[in-house]
Design a protein around this motif. Structure first.
Motif, PDB file in Angstrom:
ATOM      1  N   ASN A 340     -14.046  89.185  64.770  1.00  0.00           N
ATOM      2  CA  ASN A 340     -15.116  89.021  63.780  1.00  0.00           C
ATOM      3  C   ASN A 340     -15.242  87.580  63.310  1.00  0.00           C
ATOM      4  O   ASN A 340     -16.338  87.111  62.992  1.00  0.00           O
ATOM      5  CB  ASN A 340     -14.860  89.933  62.574  1.00  0.00           C
ATOM      6  N   LEU A 341     -14.133  86.865  63.273  1.00  0.00           N
ATOM      7  CA  LEU A 341     -14.161  85.488  62.777  1.00  0.00           C
ATOM      8  C   LEU A 341     -14.582  84.491  63.844  1.00  0.00           C
ATOM      9  O   LEU A 341     -15.385  83.581  63.578  1.00  0.00           O
ATOM     10  CB  LEU A 341     -12.776  85.107  62.228  1.00  0.00           C
ATOM     11  N   PHE A 342     -14.056  84.636  65.065  1.00  0.00           N
ATOM     12  CA  PHE A 342     -14.235  83.601  66.083  1.00  0.00           C
ATOM     13  C   PHE A 342     -14.862  84.104  67.381  1.00  0.00           C
ATOM     14  O   PHE A 342     -14.927  83.345  68.341  1.00  0.00           O
ATOM     15  CB  PHE A 342     -12.883  82.943  66.406  1.00  0.00           C
ATOM     16  N   GLY A 343     -15.278  85.367  67.442  1.00  0.00           N
ATOM     17  CA  GLY A 343     -15.945  85.862  68.631  1.00  0.00           C
ATOM     18  C   GLY A 343     -14.986  86.160  69.770  1.00  0.00           C
ATOM     19  O   GLY A 343     -13.820  86.522  69.552  1.00  0.00           O
ATOM     20  N   VAL A 344     -15.489  85.979  70.991  1.00  0.00           N
ATOM     21  CA  VAL A 344     -14.705  86.318  72.187  1.00  0.00           C
ATOM     22  C   VAL A 344     -13.447  85.461  72.279  1.00  0.00           C
ATOM     23  O   VAL A 344     -12.369  85.946  72.626  1.00  0.00           O
ATOM     24  CB  VAL A 344     -15.569  86.134  73.447  1.00  0.00           C
ATOM     25  N   LEU A 345     -13.581  84.171  71.958  1.00  0.00           N
ATOM     26  CA  LEU A 345     -12.412  83.292  72.012  1.00  0.00           C
ATOM     27  C   LEU A 345     -11.336  83.755  71.033  1.00  0.00           C
ATOM     28  O   LEU A 345     -10.136  83.681  71.333  1.00  0.00           O
ATOM     29  CB  LEU A 345     -12.835  81.857  71.697  1.00  0.00           C
ATOM     30  N   GLY A 346     -11.751  84.240  69.866  1.00  0.00           N
ATOM     31  CA  GLY A 346     -10.783  84.759  68.910  1.00  0.00           C
ATOM     32  C   GLY A 346     -10.061  85.985  69.421  1.00  0.00           C
ATOM     33  O   GLY A 346      -8.853  86.151  69.195  1.00  0.00           O
ATOM     34  N   VAL A 347     -10.773  86.857  70.133  1.00  0.00           N
ATOM     35  CA  VAL A 347     -10.139  88.052  70.711  1.00  0.00           C
ATOM     36  C   VAL A 347      -9.073  87.657  71.728  1.00  0.00           C
ATOM     37  O   VAL A 347      -7.981  88.237  71.771  1.00  0.00           O
ATOM     38  CB  VAL A 347     -11.216  88.954  71.357  1.00  0.00           C
ATOM     39  N   ILE A 348      -9.378  86.648  72.545  1.00  0.00           N
ATOM     40  CA  ILE A 348      -8.432  86.232  73.584  1.00  0.00           C
ATOM     41  C   ILE A 348      -7.202  85.561  72.985  1.00  0.00           C
ATOM     42  O   ILE A 348      -6.069  85.794  73.418  1.00  0.00           O
ATOM     43  CB  ILE A 348      -9.136  85.285  74.577  1.00  0.00           C
ATOM     44  N   LEU A 349      -7.424  84.728  71.962  1.00  0.00           N
ATOM     45  CA  LEU A 349      -6.323  83.944  71.395  1.00  0.00           C
ATOM     46  C   LEU A 349      -5.668  84.618  70.192  1.00  0.00           C
ATOM     47  O   LEU A 349      -4.770  84.026  69.585  1.00  0.00           O
ATOM     48  CB  LEU A 349      -6.840  82.557  70.966  1.00  0.00           C
ATOM     49  N   ALA A 350      -6.099  85.825  69.832  1.00  0.00           N
ATOM     50  CA  ALA A 350      -5.611  86.457  68.608  1.00  0.00           C
ATOM     51  C   ALA A 350      -4.102  86.679  68.630  1.00  0.00           C
ATOM     52  O   ALA A 350      -3.384  86.293  67.702  1.00  0.00           O
ATOM     53  CB  ALA A 350      -6.344  87.783  68.397  1.00  0.00           C
ATOM     54  N   VAL A 351      -3.609  87.291  69.700  1.00  0.00           N
ATOM     55  CA  VAL A 351      -2.189  87.665  69.738  1.00  0.00           C
ATOM     56  C   VAL A 351      -1.269  86.445  69.825  1.00  0.00           C
ATOM     57  O   VAL A 351      -0.326  86.329  69.031  1.00  0.00           O
ATOM     58  CB  VAL A 351      -1.934  88.643  70.896  1.00  0.00           C
ATOM     59  N   PRO A 352      -1.473  85.509  70.771  1.00  0.00           N
ATOM     60  CA  PRO A 352      -0.589  84.328  70.770  1.00  0.00           C
ATOM     61  C   PRO A 352      -0.732  83.491  69.511  1.00  0.00           C
ATOM     62  O   PRO A 352       0.255  82.926  69.034  1.00  0.00           O
ATOM     63  CB  PRO A 352      -1.028  83.541  72.014  1.00  0.00           C
ATOM     64  N   GLY A 353      -1.949  83.399  68.953  1.00  0.00           N
ATOM     65  CA  GLY A 353      -2.118  82.664  67.701  1.00  0.00           C
ATOM     66  C   GLY A 353      -1.350  83.308  66.562  1.00  0.00           C
ATOM     67  O   GLY A 353      -0.714  82.618  65.751  1.00  0.00           O
ATOM     68  N   TYR A 354      -1.398  84.631  66.490  1.00  0.00           N
ATOM     69  CA  TYR A 354      -0.648  85.338  65.453  1.00  0.00           C
ATOM     70  C   TYR A 354       0.856  85.146  65.642  1.00  0.00           C
ATOM     71  O   TYR A 354       1.601  84.982  64.658  1.00  0.00           O
ATOM     72  CB  TYR A 354      -0.988  86.827  65.490  1.00  0.00           C
ATOM     73  N   ALA A 355       1.312  85.153  66.896  1.00  0.00           N
ATOM     74  CA  ALA A 355       2.747  84.950  67.161  1.00  0.00           C
ATOM     75  C   ALA A 355       3.194  83.576  66.687  1.00  0.00           C
ATOM     76  O   ALA A 355       4.262  83.427  66.082  1.00  0.00           O
ATOM     77  CB  ALA A 355       3.033  85.128  68.649  1.00  0.00           C
ATOM     78  N   VAL A 356       2.369  82.545  66.940  1.00  0.00           N
ATOM     79  CA  VAL A 356       2.713  81.189  66.497  1.00  0.00           C
ATOM     80  C   VAL A 356       2.734  81.110  64.979  1.00  0.00           C
ATOM     81  O   VAL A 356       3.661  80.547  64.376  1.00  0.00           O
ATOM     82  CB  VAL A 356       1.711  80.178  67.096  1.00  0.00           C
ATOM     83  N   LEU A 357       1.707  81.662  64.330  1.00  0.00           N
ATOM     84  CA  LEU A 357       1.659  81.645  62.862  1.00  0.00           C
ATOM     85  C   LEU A 357       2.829  82.421  62.255  1.00  0.00           C
ATOM     86  O   LEU A 357       3.361  82.031  61.208  1.00  0.00           O
ATOM     87  CB  LEU A 357       0.338  82.231  62.375  1.00  0.00           C
ATOM     88  N   LYS A 358       3.241  83.492  62.927  1.00  0.00           N
ATOM     89  CA  LYS A 358       4.367  84.276  62.431  1.00  0.00           C
ATOM     90  C   LYS A 358       5.653  83.467  62.471  1.00  0.00           C
ATOM     91  O   LYS A 358       6.465  83.497  61.524  1.00  0.00           O
ATOM     92  CB  LYS A 358       4.518  85.553  63.274  1.00  0.00           C
ATOM     93  N   ILE A 359       5.857  82.702  63.551  1.00  0.00           N
ATOM     94  CA  ILE A 359       7.053  81.859  63.658  1.00  0.00           C
ATOM     95  C   ILE A 359       7.047  80.790  62.572  1.00  0.00           C
ATOM     96  O   ILE A 359       8.055  80.568  61.885  1.00  0.00           O
ATOM     97  CB  ILE A 359       7.124  81.226  65.054  1.00  0.00           C
ATOM     98  N   VAL A 360       5.906  80.111  62.404  1.00  0.00           N
ATOM     99  CA  VAL A 360       5.814  79.057  61.388  1.00  0.00           C
ATOM    100  C   VAL A 360       6.030  79.637  59.996  1.00  0.00           C
ATOM    101  O   VAL A 360       6.788  79.072  59.181  1.00  0.00           O
ATOM    102  CB  VAL A 360       4.452  78.349  61.488  1.00  0.00           C
ATOM    103  N   ALA A 361       5.386  80.767  59.695  1.00  0.00           N
ATOM    104  CA  ALA A 361       5.536  81.373  58.375  1.00  0.00           C
ATOM    105  C   ALA A 361       6.968  81.834  58.127  1.00  0.00           C
ATOM    106  O   ALA A 361       7.497  81.696  57.020  1.00  0.00           O
ATOM    107  CB  ALA A 361       4.571  82.553  58.237  1.00  0.00           C
ATOM    108  N   THR A 362       7.623  82.367  59.155  1.00  0.00           N
ATOM    109  CA  THR A 362       9.010  82.813  59.002  1.00  0.00           C
ATOM    110  C   THR A 362       9.937  81.657  58.665  1.00  0.00           C
ATOM    111  O   THR A 362      10.774  81.751  57.754  1.00  0.00           O
ATOM    112  CB  THR A 362       9.481  83.515  60.293  1.00  0.00           C
ATOM    113  N   HIS A 363       9.796  80.539  59.356  1.00  0.00           N
ATOM    114  CA  HIS A 363      10.658  79.385  59.093  1.00  0.00           C
ATOM    115  C   HIS A 363      10.335  78.739  57.744  1.00  0.00           C
ATOM    116  O   HIS A 363      11.250  78.279  57.037  1.00  0.00           O
ATOM    117  CB  HIS A 363      10.512  78.359  60.223  1.00  0.00           C
ATOM    118  N   LEU A 364       9.059  78.726  57.363  1.00  0.00           N
ATOM    119  CA  LEU A 364       8.708  78.198  56.037  1.00  0.00           C
ATOM    120  C   LEU A 364       9.303  79.069  54.935  1.00  0.00           C
ATOM    121  O   LEU A 364       9.785  78.555  53.913  1.00  0.00           O
ATOM    122  CB  LEU A 364       7.187  78.120  55.899  1.00  0.00           C
ATOM    123  N   PHE A 365       9.284  80.373  55.139  1.00  0.00           N
ATOM    124  CA  PHE A 365       9.841  81.263  54.128  1.00  0.00           C
ATOM    125  C   PHE A 365      11.359  81.110  54.037  1.00  0.00           C
ATOM    126  O   PHE A 365      11.939  81.130  52.942  1.00  0.00           O
ATOM    127  CB  PHE A 365       9.473  82.707  54.457  1.00  0.00           C
TER     128      PHE A 365
END
Length: 382
Positions: A340-365
């Protein structure tokens, strides 16, 4: 008076010495910076143009890099120089592309053109078949309840296709510009990829050079985890999608389904999106099989079920494993939101992008827990 002075000192100590208040103050400053930058967004327009220009080449290069780098590393361990391995792989890829262009693409183009021209007829036949199965009275009741007219929908599809075709011809300049941009991005990929594969070992020290010395160990840990997650996901998902496409193509050929190669390629491409991709892919295959005959529909469902069982029980566990450690419901919500936010490109990159953000957020926490003093250590509670 003494009580007032004590409370005043406690309040001053809380405001100026509390780490929690300091954290809130930092959040306030971040919010103010975001507000100010949003008011002068025109300053960042050149950066936005630069990002749009390099985003597609870098994305394509990253995908191909994670696919080829393990092969280069393996050959290097066998005392083959990286430059020779890269050149050999380039020659092999050039041969595969030449074979695809001369043998596969003409067949796929012919099937796609035939499927596109016959799809309105297939959809109408699909509607009539469903109406025959359900009974005309029942089907008419559903149409009246939902205010749904299949004939009108078919007409709307035809009108929309004509409108898209007319708009296409009227905006040839925009289409040519888009095609030119994509072609230039694809052309630049081999050059970027060559230096990326050749100088892989220099990338990490180069990136660490911009990080303060005290943070380099933590930053290196985050980089290694991100690299592992992204590489595992890209390689695994592409290999799984390729296996699904090959298995479906073999199954479709065995049962004699029309447009087998095109439907298998579509299934392989959409299977890159976890969970939702296969559900979307089965729709055109269902329509083609149902219009052909009810027996073909049963055969197609059997083939699809067998392929999904093989993929779920054997292929994915062996290739993907539990690399991402993300719950399937979370993946579905992330894909829908990114779409919904980024269209087809967002669908393709959603899972690896979320994995990267999860790693960064985990280490920041973890860093926040260690520095804030608001959390008791686990060893103290034992």
């Amino acid at each position: 008076m003494e009580t007032q002075r004590v409370w005043s000192e406690k309040l001053r100590s809380f405001l100026f010495n509390s780490k929690f208040v300091g954290f809130l103050f930092v959040l306030l400053l971040v919010g103010l910076n975001i507000l100010v930058l949003s008011k002068i967004s025109y300053v960042f327009h050149p950066i936005e143009v630069l990002f749009k220009t390099v985003a597609l080449p870098l994305l394509l290069t990253t995908v191909v890099y994670y696919l080829l780098n393990p092969i280069i590393d393996y050959l290097e361990k066998r005392n083959v120089k990286r430059i020779y391995s890269i050149l050999a792989l380039y020659l092999l890829i050039a041969g595969i592309i030449t074979l695809a262009v001369t043998a596969v693409i003409p067949l796929v183009r012919q099937q796609i053109a035939s499927l596109a021209s016959n799809f309105p007829h297939y959809f109408e036949q699909f509607r009539l078949q469903i109406e025959e199965w359900l009974g005309s009275d029942f089907f008419e009741g559903i149409q009246e309840t939902l205010n749904f007219d299949p004939a009108q929908l078919t007409a709307n599809i035809s009108e929309r296709a004509s409108s898209i075709l007319n708009n296409t011809w009227s905006s040839v300049g925009g289409i040519v510009g888009t095609i030119t941009e994509v072609v230039l991005s694809i052309v630049t990929v081999p050059f970027i990829l060559f230096y990326l594969l050749k100088d892989r070992k220099k990338l990490t020290p180069f990136a660490l050079g911009f990080v303060p010395t005290k943070l380099r160990d933590r930053f290196l840990t985050v980089m290694l985890e991100m690299n592992h997650q992204i590489s595992s996901y890209i390689r695994g998902q592409i290999i799984v999608s390729f296996c699904i496409g090959c298995l479906l193509y073999i199954g479709y050929l065995i049962i004699g389904l029309d447009y087998s190669l095109t439907l298998a390629i579509v299934a392989a491409c959409t299977s890159i999106v976890p969970y939702l991709g296969p559900a979307i892919t089965i729709t055109p295959a269902l329509i083609v099989a149902l219009v052909t005959s009810p027996i073909m529909l049963v055969k197609m469902i059997v083939v699809w079920t067998v392929v999904q069982l093989v993929e779920g029980k054997f292929i994915s566990p062996q290739i993907m494993g539990k690399t991402l450690n993300i719950h399937p419901i979370t993946i579905i919500f992330v894909i829908l939101t990114a779409g919904n936010l980024f269209g087809v490109l967002g669908v393709i990159l959603a899972v690896p992008g979320y994995a990267v953000l999860k790693i960064v957020a985990t280490h920041l926490f973890r860093w926040f827990k260690a520095r804030s003093g608001l959390y008791e250590s686990e060893t103290a509670n034992r």
